[in-house]
Design a protein around this motif. Structure first.
Motif, short mmCIF file in Angstrom:
data_model
loop_
_atom_site.label_atom_id
_atom_site.label_comp_id
_atom_site.label_asym_id
_atom_site.label_seq_id
_atom_site.Cartn_x
_atom_site.Cartn_y
_atom_site.Cartn_z
N PRO A 69 -2.91 0.92 0.72
CA PRO A 69 -2.85 0.03 -0.44
C PRO A 69 -2.41 -1.40 -0.16
CG PRO A 69 -0.95 1.48 -0.42
CD PRO A 69 -1.86 1.92 0.70
N TRP A 70 -1.86 -1.66 1.01
CA TRP A 70 -1.36 -3.00 1.30
C TRP A 70 -1.38 -3.21 2.80
CZ3 TRP A 70 -1.48 -7.22 -1.14
CH2 TRP A 70 -0.67 -8.31 -0.82
N ARG A 71 -0.64 -4.14 3.29
CA ARG A 71 -0.59 -4.46 4.72
C ARG A 71 -0.30 -3.20 5.54
NH1 ARG A 71 2.10 -9.03 4.58
NH2 ARG A 71 3.85 -7.94 3.70
N THR A 72 -1.06 -3.05 6.63
CA THR A 72 -0.92 -1.89 7.51
C THR A 72 -0.79 -2.37 8.94
OG1 THR A 72 -2.31 -0.59 6.01
CG2 THR A 72 -2.00 0.26 8.23
N GLU A 73 0.25 -1.90 9.63
CA GLU A 73 0.49 -2.32 11.00
C GLU A 73 0.48 -1.14 11.96
OE1 GLU A 73 3.79 -4.95 11.42
OE2 GLU A 73 3.08 -6.27 9.83
N PHE A 74 -0.44 -1.22 12.91
CA PHE A 74 -0.54 -0.26 14.00
C PHE A 74 -0.24 -0.98 15.32
CE2 PHE A 74 -3.15 1.99 10.89
CZ PHE A 74 -2.90 3.32 11.16
N ASN A 75 0.53 -2.03 15.29
CA ASN A 75 0.78 -2.84 16.48
C ASN A 75 1.43 -2.03 17.59
OD1 ASN A 75 -0.22 -5.14 15.15
ND2 ASN A 75 1.76 -5.48 14.20
N GLU A 76 0.88 -2.20 18.80
CA GLU A 76 1.40 -1.55 20.01
C GLU A 76 1.46 -0.02 19.89
OE1 GLU A 76 4.97 -3.51 21.32
OE2 GLU A 76 4.01 -5.47 21.25
N VAL A 77 0.56 0.55 19.11
CA VAL A 77 0.44 2.01 18.99
C VAL A 77 -0.41 2.52 20.15
CG1 VAL A 77 -0.66 3.84 17.62
CG2 VAL A 77 0.80 2.15 16.51
N THR A 78 -0.10 3.72 20.61
CA THR A 78 -0.91 4.39 21.62
C THR A 78 -1.52 5.63 20.99
OG1 THR A 78 0.45 3.61 23.45
CG2 THR A 78 -0.91 5.57 23.85
N PHE A 79 -2.84 5.70 21.03
CA PHE A 79 -3.55 6.90 20.61
C PHE A 79 -3.94 7.63 21.88
CE2 PHE A 79 -4.19 4.01 17.02
CZ PHE A 79 -3.87 4.83 15.95
#
Length: 137
Positions: A69-79
């Motif tokens: 619904p709003w700002r989403t941060e996946f910064n420096e995530v490892t999948f």
């Protein structure tokens, strides 16, 4: 939401996640229509933003059909395994800065209503962005 709250909601699955997200979007509409948005915007934004920054997803990460619904941060995530973000809807800015996608990745049919940043993201296997819609930019 902070990282721990975001992860806890994610672990509850897409039905619980989308019920929460639709509730947040409805609340925003109600606040705007009632003229209370200016007084409540900061509280709403804090409750509606998602943060997974720095997290490591060891299993397949399945965000298929999720509503953000709003700002989403996946910064420096490892999948570490596959990342599925198919048919997801991002209503605010989405940041995937310095993300490591180690498995197959699919953003097919995702919608980005604001900015989508993939600066310094790395993809080690197949990455698919079929029919992704970037509305704003």
């Amino acid at each position: 939401m902070n990282k721990e709250e975001s992860l806890a909601l994610y672990k509850r699955g897409s039905v619980a996640w989308n019920a929460w997200a639709k509730g947040m979007l409805a609340e925003r509409v109600e606040l705007e229509e009632s003229g209370r948005w200016l007084n409540k915007a900061k509280t709403w934004v804090h409750a509606a933003e998602i943060d997974f920054s720095g997290h490591i997803f060891y299993e397949v990460a399945d965000f298929s059909g999720f509503i953000f619904p709003w700002r989403t941060e996946f910064n420096e995530v490892t999948f570490s395994a596959d990342a599925l973000v198919e048919h997801a809807k991002f209503s605010g800015d989405a940041s995937f800065r310095a993300v490591r996608f180690s498995g197959d990745t699919s953003f097919d049919f995702a919608t980005f209503s604001e900015s989508a940043v993939f600066r310094d993201a790395t993809f080690s296997k197949d990455a698919s962005f079929d029919e992704v819609l970037f509305s704003e930019y």
